[in-house]
Design a protein around this motif. Structure first.
Motif, PDB file in Angstrom:
ATOM      1  N   PRO A 154      -3.735   6.535  -3.483  1.00  0.00           N
ATOM      2  CA  PRO A 154      -4.556   5.469  -3.239  1.00  0.00           C
ATOM      3  C   PRO A 154      -4.075   4.642  -1.996  1.00  0.00           C
ATOM      4  CG  PRO A 154      -3.799   5.301  -5.455  1.00  0.00           C
ATOM      5  CD  PRO A 154      -3.000   6.445  -4.880  1.00  0.00           C
ATOM      6  N   ALA A 155      -2.685   4.824  -1.541  1.00  0.00           N
ATOM      7  CA  ALA A 155      -2.145   4.077  -0.269  1.00  0.00           C
ATOM      8  C   ALA A 155      -2.887   4.530   0.614  1.00  0.00           C
ATOM      9  CB  ALA A 155      -0.658   4.331  -0.253  1.00  0.00           C
TER      10      ALA A 155
ATOM     11  N   ALA B  94       0.833  -1.283   0.170  1.00  0.00           N
ATOM     12  CA  ALA B  94       0.007   0.153   0.060  1.00  0.00           C
ATOM     13  C   ALA B  94       0.835   1.163  -0.240  1.00  0.00           C
ATOM     14  CB  ALA B  94      -0.961   0.092   1.158  1.00  0.00           C
TER      15      ALA B  94
ATOM     16  N   THR C 230     -12.444   7.119   1.806  1.00  0.00           N
ATOM     17  CA  THR C 230     -11.331   8.100   0.954  1.00  0.00           C
ATOM     18  C   THR C 230     -11.027   9.459   1.838  1.00  0.00           C
ATOM     19  OG1 THR C 230     -13.623   8.873  -0.050  1.00  0.00           O
ATOM     20  CG2 THR C 230     -12.275   7.311  -1.197  1.00  0.00           C
TER      21      THR C 230
ATOM     22  N   THR D  39      -9.075   2.437   4.736  1.00  0.00           N
ATOM     23  CA  THR D  39      -9.838   1.554   4.596  1.00  0.00           C
ATOM     24  C   THR D  39      -9.351   0.218   5.854  1.00  0.00           C
ATOM     25  OG1 THR D  39     -10.691   2.140   2.568  1.00  0.00           O
ATOM     26  CG2 THR D  39     -10.883  -0.070   3.103  1.00  0.00           C
TER      27      THR D  39
ATOM     28  N   ASP E  55      -5.714   5.928   0.876  1.00  0.00           N
ATOM     29  CA  ASP E  55      -7.241   5.464   1.084  1.00  0.00           C
ATOM     30  C   ASP E  55      -7.036   4.160   1.589  1.00  0.00           C
ATOM     31  OD1 ASP E  55      -8.155   7.828   0.320  1.00  0.00           O
ATOM     32  OD2 ASP E  55      -8.566   7.452  -1.726  1.00  0.00           O
ATOM     33  N   ALA E  56      -6.406   3.299   1.003  1.00  0.00           N
ATOM     34  CA  ALA E  56      -5.947   2.063   1.258  1.00  0.00           C
ATOM     35  C   ALA E  56      -5.923   1.680   2.744  1.00  0.00           C
ATOM     36  CB  ALA E  56      -5.298   1.194   0.453  1.00  0.00           C
TER      37      ALA E  56
ATOM     38  N   LYS F  86     -15.381   1.138   2.676  1.00  0.00           N
ATOM     39  CA  LYS F  86     -14.365   1.909   1.549  1.00  0.00           C
ATOM     40  C   LYS F  86     -14.018   3.238   2.018  1.00  0.00           C
ATOM     41  CE  LYS F  86     -13.254   3.132  -3.078  1.00  0.00           C
ATOM     42  NZ  LYS F  86     -13.757   3.136  -4.299  1.00  0.00           N
TER      43      LYS F  86
END
Length: 123
Positions: A20-21, A14, A53, A27, A23-24, A51
């Protein structure tokens, strides 16, 4: 990358990309937090998928109960939202300020499921 390190994801897959990391990582944190959150009657937390963000420009977290849970408009749900939301805010602030947290259910706001509980301007 700072947010990735703060979330304890440095060195993980991640950590490859901060957008994106983050958000990952958020999550994953929300999923762990959900498992320790107060239970909602009839909810199988092991089947719920979240999920998350973070939108820096709006300083907003969006947490979507993507699957496994149809919302109820009650205090138990609010307690669970607060539990998950506080866990996320604790990890982000003060490095990443959070002005609001939006909860969605299968991509829709709570007002979609309970329109009678919300004034027309909030639907």
């Amino acid at each position: 990358m700072a947010l990735v390190a703060m979330l304890g994801l440095a060195g993980s897959a991640a950590a490859a990309d901060d957008g994106p990391a983050s958000d990952a990582g958020l999550t994953a944190l929300a999923q762990r937090s959900l498992l320790t959150a107060p239970a909602i009657e009839g909810q199988d937390k092991s089947r719920v998928r979240l999920k998350v963000t973070y939108t820096a420009a709006r300083q907003q977290l969006t947490t979507d109960y993507v699957s496994g849970y149809i919302p109820a408009n009650d205090v138990e749900m609010e307690d669970q939202q607060q539990w998950v939301g506080n866990s996320l805010m604790f990890r982000l602030e003060p490095a990443q300020p959070v002005r609001s947290i939006v909860f969605l259910y299968a991509g829709k706001p709570l007002s979609h499921y309970f329109p009678e509980s919300f004034p027309p301007g909030e639907r």
